[in-house]
Design a protein around this motif. Structure first.
Motif, mmCIF file in Angstrom:
data_model
loop_
_atom_site.group_PDB
_atom_site.id
_atom_site.type_symbol
_atom_site.label_atom_id
_atom_site.label_comp_id
_atom_site.label_asym_id
_atom_site.label_seq_id
_atom_site.Cartn_x
_atom_site.Cartn_y
_atom_site.Cartn_z
ATOM 1 N N LYS A 191 0.684 -1.339 0.230
ATOM 2 C CA LYS A 191 0.320 -0.179 0.241
ATOM 3 C C LYS A 191 0.738 1.300 0.008
ATOM 4 N N GLY A 192 2.104 1.491 -0.691
ATOM 5 C CA GLY A 192 3.620 2.182 -1.129
ATOM 6 C C GLY A 192 3.771 2.257 0.533
ATOM 7 N N VAL A 193 3.507 2.139 1.826
ATOM 8 C CA VAL A 193 3.929 1.996 2.845
ATOM 9 C C VAL A 193 5.918 1.446 3.204
ATOM 10 N N GLU A 194 6.778 2.140 3.628
ATOM 11 C CA GLU A 194 7.353 2.295 3.513
ATOM 12 C C GLU A 194 8.322 1.788 5.453
ATOM 13 N N LEU A 195 8.726 0.234 5.091
ATOM 14 C CA LEU A 195 9.257 -0.121 6.318
ATOM 15 C C LEU A 195 10.647 0.357 7.006
ATOM 16 N N LEU A 196 11.464 1.229 7.866
ATOM 17 C CA LEU A 196 13.085 1.044 8.258
ATOM 18 C C LEU A 196 13.060 0.434 9.556
ATOM 19 N N SER A 197 14.164 -0.031 9.753
ATOM 20 C CA SER A 197 14.356 -0.135 11.152
ATOM 21 C C SER A 197 15.640 0.209 11.915
ATOM 22 N N ALA A 198 15.481 0.468 12.938
ATOM 23 C CA ALA A 198 17.009 0.907 13.605
ATOM 24 C C ALA A 198 17.370 -0.172 15.053
ATOM 25 N N SER A 199 18.333 -0.737 15.448
ATOM 26 C CA SER A 199 19.093 -1.470 16.251
ATOM 27 C C SER A 199 19.811 -1.054 17.576
ATOM 28 N N ASN A 200 18.696 0.749 17.624
ATOM 29 C CA ASN A 200 19.131 0.993 19.247
ATOM 30 C C ASN A 200 18.960 2.029 18.757
ATOM 31 N N GLY A 201 19.098 2.950 20.599
ATOM 32 C CA GLY A 201 18.640 4.572 20.359
ATOM 33 C C GLY A 201 18.754 5.463 19.211
ATOM 34 N N LYS A 202 20.340 4.728 19.941
ATOM 35 C CA LYS A 202 20.437 6.323 18.941
ATOM 36 C C LYS A 202 20.433 6.245 17.356
ATOM 37 N N GLU A 203 20.560 4.808 16.711
ATOM 38 C CA GLU A 203 20.368 5.128 15.099
ATOM 39 C C GLU A 203 18.415 5.343 15.048
ATOM 40 N N ALA A 204 17.942 4.637 16.180
ATOM 41 C CA ALA A 204 16.638 5.586 16.242
ATOM 42 C C ALA A 204 16.457 6.842 15.764
ATOM 43 N N ILE A 205 16.637 7.985 16.900
ATOM 44 C CA ILE A 205 16.627 9.314 16.592
ATOM 45 C C ILE A 205 17.609 9.875 15.299
ATOM 46 N N ASP A 206 18.418 9.160 14.778
ATOM 47 C CA ASP A 206 19.313 9.974 13.592
ATOM 48 C C ASP A 206 17.942 9.443 12.463
ATOM 49 N N THR A 207 17.685 8.344 13.028
ATOM 50 C CA THR A 207 16.584 7.639 11.618
ATOM 51 C C THR A 207 15.399 9.185 11.597
ATOM 52 N N ILE A 208 13.995 8.746 12.633
ATOM 53 C CA ILE A 208 13.089 9.506 12.934
ATOM 54 C C ILE A 208 13.103 10.583 12.346
ATOM 55 N N LEU A 209 14.368 11.214 12.916
ATOM 56 C CA LEU A 209 14.711 12.487 12.553
ATOM 57 C C LEU A 209 15.662 13.772 10.654
ATOM 58 N N LYS A 210 15.721 12.210 10.687
ATOM 59 C CA LYS A 210 15.970 12.112 8.866
ATOM 60 C C LYS A 210 14.859 11.864 8.405
ATOM 61 N N GLU A 211 13.999 11.165 8.367
ATOM 62 C CA GLU A 211 13.593 10.340 7.576
ATOM 63 C C GLU A 211 11.539 10.296 7.784
ATOM 64 N N LYS A 212 11.595 11.167 9.386
ATOM 65 C CA LYS A 212 9.917 11.073 9.956
ATOM 66 C C LYS A 212 8.935 10.373 9.683
ATOM 67 N N PRO A 213 9.301 9.071 10.288
ATOM 68 C CA PRO A 213 8.346 8.332 10.007
ATOM 69 C C PRO A 213 6.817 8.699 10.813
ATOM 70 N N ASP A 214 5.829 7.616 10.524
ATOM 71 C CA ASP A 214 4.488 8.207 10.862
ATOM 72 C C ASP A 214 4.121 7.688 11.832
ATOM 73 N N ILE A 215 5.171 6.408 12.419
ATOM 74 C CA ILE A 215 4.998 5.562 13.245
ATOM 75 C C ILE A 215 6.147 5.322 13.943
ATOM 76 N N VAL A 216 6.435 4.918 15.042
ATOM 77 C CA VAL A 216 7.767 4.358 14.912
ATOM 78 C C VAL A 216 7.295 3.195 16.141
ATOM 79 N N PHE A 217 7.393 1.847 16.075
ATOM 80 C CA PHE A 217 7.394 1.228 17.120
ATOM 81 C C PHE A 217 8.572 0.736 18.053
ATOM 82 N N LEU A 218 8.533 1.447 19.446
ATOM 83 C CA LEU A 218 10.068 2.203 19.481
ATOM 84 C C LEU A 218 10.068 0.646 21.043
#
Length: 128
Positions: free
Chosen positions: A31-58
């Protein structure tokens, strides 16, 4: 209705959990949703700031930067209020639930999670 370009970020230091969530959510990719993943908190923050995901499973319990810290920084420091954060924890204690919402989490999910519930919630949040 065309493709919506939503993004979902999966953050867990356990590769098995990440894979399970990816498999659970893979139908959304059609349906056009992109799945991203991160393996730690620092990577998560970097990815969120860069990609602006709609939902984060944390995941909460992660080394170095835990889920609460990530959540707090995203909502309080970076003020990204439209990022829907779902905290994942193996710990169903009420005290945890309380602190989760204190940090700005939108939803709380215990592991092991129910795939049907995950799909239902994501559909609701994204309006698919």
């Amino acid at each position: 209705m065309g493709n919506i370009m939503a993004k979902i970020l999966i953050v867990d230091d356990d590769a098995h959990i990440r894979l399970l969530l990816e498999q659970t959510l893979e139908d959304f990719e059609d349906k056009g949703v992109e799945l991203l993943s991160a393996s730690n908190g620092k990577e998560a923050i970097d990815t969120i700031l860069k990609e602006k995901p709609d939902i984060v499973f944390l995941d909460i319990m992660m080394p170095e930067v835990n889920g609460f810290d990530v959540c707090s920084r995203i909502k309080n420091e970076y003020r990204l209020m439209n990022v829907f954060i779902i905290l994942l924890t193996a710990n169903g204690q009420q005290s945890y639930l309380k602190s989760g919402s204190d940090y700005g989490a939108n939803l709380y999910m215990t592991k092991p999670f129910d795939p049907n519930y995950v799909v239902k919630k994501v559909s609701e949040i994204l309006g698919i």
